[in-house]
Design a protein around this motif. Structure first.
Motif, short mmCIF file in Angstrom:
data_model
loop_
_atom_site.label_atom_id
_atom_site.label_comp_id
_atom_site.label_asym_id
_atom_site.label_seq_id
_atom_site.Cartn_x
_atom_site.Cartn_y
_atom_site.Cartn_z
N GLY A 1 0.79 -1.22 0.00
CA GLY A 1 0.00 0.00 0.00
C GLY A 1 0.82 1.27 0.00
O GLY A 1 0.33 2.36 0.32
N THR A 2 2.11 1.14 -0.36
CA THR A 2 2.98 2.32 -0.42
C THR A 2 2.43 3.34 -1.41
O THR A 2 2.51 4.56 -1.19
CB THR A 2 4.41 1.92 -0.83
N TYR A 3 1.85 2.83 -2.50
CA TYR A 3 1.19 3.69 -3.48
C TYR A 3 -0.25 3.21 -3.67
O TYR A 3 -0.56 2.03 -3.48
CB TYR A 3 1.95 3.67 -4.81
N ASP A 4 -1.12 4.12 -4.05
CA ASP A 4 -2.56 3.85 -4.08
C ASP A 4 -2.95 2.82 -5.12
O ASP A 4 -3.91 2.06 -4.93
CB ASP A 4 -3.34 5.15 -4.35
N SER A 5 -2.26 2.79 -6.25
CA SER A 5 -2.64 1.88 -7.33
C SER A 5 -1.43 1.11 -7.83
O SER A 5 -0.27 1.51 -7.62
CB SER A 5 -3.25 2.68 -8.50
N PHE A 6 -1.73 0.01 -8.52
CA PHE A 6 -0.64 -0.79 -9.10
C PHE A 6 0.10 0.01 -10.17
O PHE A 6 1.32 -0.11 -10.32
CB PHE A 6 -1.18 -2.08 -9.70
N GLY A 7 -0.63 0.84 -10.90
CA GLY A 7 -0.01 1.65 -11.94
C GLY A 7 1.03 2.60 -11.38
O GLY A 7 2.13 2.74 -11.94
N ALA B 1 2.58 2.26 -8.45
CA ALA B 1 3.67 1.43 -7.91
C ALA B 1 4.60 0.97 -9.03
O ALA B 1 5.83 0.96 -8.87
CB ALA B 1 3.09 0.23 -7.17
N LEU B 2 4.00 0.59 -10.17
CA LEU B 2 4.79 0.16 -11.32
C LEU B 2 5.63 1.31 -11.85
O LEU B 2 6.82 1.15 -12.16
CB LEU B 2 3.86 -0.37 -12.42
N ARG B 3 5.03 2.49 -11.94
CA ARG B 3 5.74 3.66 -12.47
C ARG B 3 6.91 4.05 -11.58
O ARG B 3 8.04 4.25 -12.05
CB ARG B 3 4.76 4.83 -12.59
N MET B 4 6.66 4.16 -10.28
CA MET B 4 7.72 4.57 -9.36
C MET B 4 8.78 3.49 -9.18
O MET B 4 9.99 3.77 -9.20
CB MET B 4 7.12 4.92 -8.00
N GLY B 5 8.32 2.26 -9.02
CA GLY B 5 9.25 1.16 -8.79
C GLY B 5 10.17 0.90 -9.97
O GLY B 5 11.38 0.75 -9.80
N MET B 6 9.59 0.86 -11.18
CA MET B 6 10.41 0.56 -12.35
C MET B 6 11.41 1.68 -12.63
O MET B 6 12.56 1.41 -13.00
CB MET B 6 9.53 0.34 -13.58
N PHE B 7 10.99 2.93 -12.44
CA PHE B 7 11.92 4.02 -12.72
C PHE B 7 13.11 3.96 -11.79
O PHE B 7 14.27 4.05 -12.23
CB PHE B 7 11.23 5.39 -12.60
#
Length: 496
Positions: free
Chosen positions: A309-315, A317-323
């Motif tokens: 739940g660090t970020y509200d949505s999977f999108g 989380a994917l954006r922040m995590g992958m970058f």
């Protein structure tokens, strides 16, 4: 009266005449790189042109003073001379590159800070001790990015392309500077042609990157500077918030794509361009391992961010995590978030990714993917030998048998790399950093990543003076892949 002038033959027979001659030429060449920021400052009337004029003059005059006594020397550049030139030049170049920073005092109040920034730029580390980037003169911002760009492919490799025109051979420099375990492969029959081919690809990709950045919304000046920082996998940005300043998904995607391009083998880019086929990448075992590793690490980072739940949505989380994963893994260090407070193992995994993902022959740091693949294959071969003690089991990579001396060299490299990282971590703990921060600072510098965790994520200004000098040496060691640096400190190196 008998002349007191020393005969030219004395210099010609001097053991280090070739080293002195090449170092002088390289310094003179490097002095010319201060012209672009000088012109930018004059055009924009930023008031810092004097800093680059002083840097240019001091570097040029020193180069002439070093070169002039041995200008007629005809001694050959030997292999050990190549190692000495490379080490000397990275140290000397970083020192002279610090002059504009130190003279302006824009964000670097002491010489160690200026030296840190210059070394970080040329080694493509991207760690900084400065703040207030948003209001800095364009000339300074361009100079920082230019240091990255020159260091990315290696100033020495550029020199190899030019030195034959000056009557100086360059194969020894190429072997000493080129990253990766296999340094004798040539793309063209002559080594100078190989260096020029690599630089042609490097320049073309940089231009395409700048054009794409401009298309997706970056201002033109930012696009040029960030393109140089991206393809060199350096990480210096024009804003304190790095790429997060733009708050643009399109820009972030473009940055991720070109960071991956910069972390791939540039020889592979050249072969793909020459053959006009993308299948070249798929046939390369290192590229396949590179792609799979990035995908696996991305999943290991993004899924916990979503589930926790660090970020509200999977999108998101994917954006922040992958970058962040790609920025650290390619050893660029651009940022859109601070991974320090992220859950579970994620921050440590992101730091560790900088050790393993970059390919040989790329601008990335770390141990290189080729070495990791060979290390894993050797581990598998040793297990097979336990089952079949008398069997002859060749180690193959890409369908070709890898000589045992390269395999043993890879094992030795891993041992020294890990041991040195541990030793330097203890040294940094001794300067007052906590263990996690100390390890991340050392990992950031020896892998030429840039940001660490905690207090060394955005800036390393809080590190002690002694700690900064330790990290400066660490950046150079990492850029020269340890052995090139350490070998000049062995007694055998100095014996005739």
């Amino acid at each position: 009266m008998r002349s007191l002038a020393l005969p030219a033959s004395l210099f010609a027979t001097h053991r280090f005449a070739a080293v002195q001659r090449v170092t002088g030429v390289l310094l003179m060449l490097f002095s010319m790189t201060m012209l672009p920021p000088l012109l930018i400052s004059l055009i924009r009337d930023e008031g810092v042109a004097y800093a680059f004029a002083e840097g240019l003059a001091l570097t040029l005059l020193t180069g002439v003073a070093v070169w002039w006594p041995v200008r007629h020397a005809e001694t050959e550049l030997k292999t050990r001379d190549g190692f000495l030139v490379v080490v000397l030049f990275w140290v000397v170049l970083s020192t002279f590159g610090a002059i504009p920073f130190y003279v302006t005092h824009t964000g670097w109040p002491s010489f160690v800070d200026a030296m840190f920034e210059s070394t970080s730029g040329l080694t493509t580390t991207g760690a900084t001790v400065a703040t207030g980037l948003d209001t800095m003169p364009w000339a300074i911002l361009f100079y920082r990015a230019q240091l990255h760009w020159l260091g990315g492919m290696g100033v020495i490799v550029l020199a190899v392309a030019l030195l034959p025109m000056l009557g100086i051979g360059g194969m020894q420099l190429f072997r000493a500077e080129t990253p990766g375990p296999m340094k004798d492969a040539k793309l063209t029959p002559r080594i100078a042609g190989t260096a020029r081919a690599l630089w042609l690809v490097y320049v073309m990709i940089t231009l395409v990157c700048a054009w794409v950045y401009w298309l997706v919304g970056m201002p033109l000046f930012d696009a040029i500077c960030h393109a140089m920082s991206t393809i060199s996998t350096g990480g210096f940005a024009n804003h304190d918030a790095s790429i997060g300043h733009y708050q643009s998904l399109a820009i972030e995607i473009a940055v991720m794509v070109f960071l991956l391009v910069g972390a791939m083998n540039f020889a592979l880019h050249f072969v793909a361009w020459r053959s006009r086929s993308l299948l070249v990448y798929l046939r390369d075992p290192e590229f396949r391992a590179f792609a799979v590793t990035v995908l696996v690490l991305s999943a290991l980072v993004c899924v916990p961010l979503w589930l926790s739940g660090t970020y509200d949505s999977f999108g998101t989380a994917l954006r922040m995590g992958m970058f962040q994963l790609i920025a650290y893994a390619t050893t660029a260090g651009f940022a859109t978030a601070d991974p320090t407070p992220w859950p579970a193992y994620v921050p440590l995994l992101i730091v560790l990714s900088g050790f393993m993902v970059g390919c040989a022959g790329s601008t990335a740091g770390g141990v290189k993917m080729t070495r990791l693949v060979l290390f894993m294959k050797q581990a598998m071969r040793e297990m097979q030998r336990l089952l079949h003690p008398n069997a002859t089991i060749p180690l193959k990579l890409g369908g070709k048998t890898v000589p045992d001396d390269i395999v043993y060299a890879v094992g030795g490299f891993f041992s020294v790399y890990v041991g040195l990282t541990i030793l330097l971590t203890f040294v940094m703990i001794g300067t007052g950093l906590d263990p996690v921060t100390a390890f991340s600072a050392v990992a950031a510098c020896i892998n030429n990543v840039g940001p660490g965790l905690g207090s060394v994520n955005a800036t390393m200004a809080g590190v002690s003076v002694f700690g900064k000098w330790v990290l400066i040496v660490t950046m150079i060691i990492g850029r020269l892949e340890i052995f090139t640096f350490l070998i000049v400190f062995t007694p055998g190196f100095w014996r005739r």
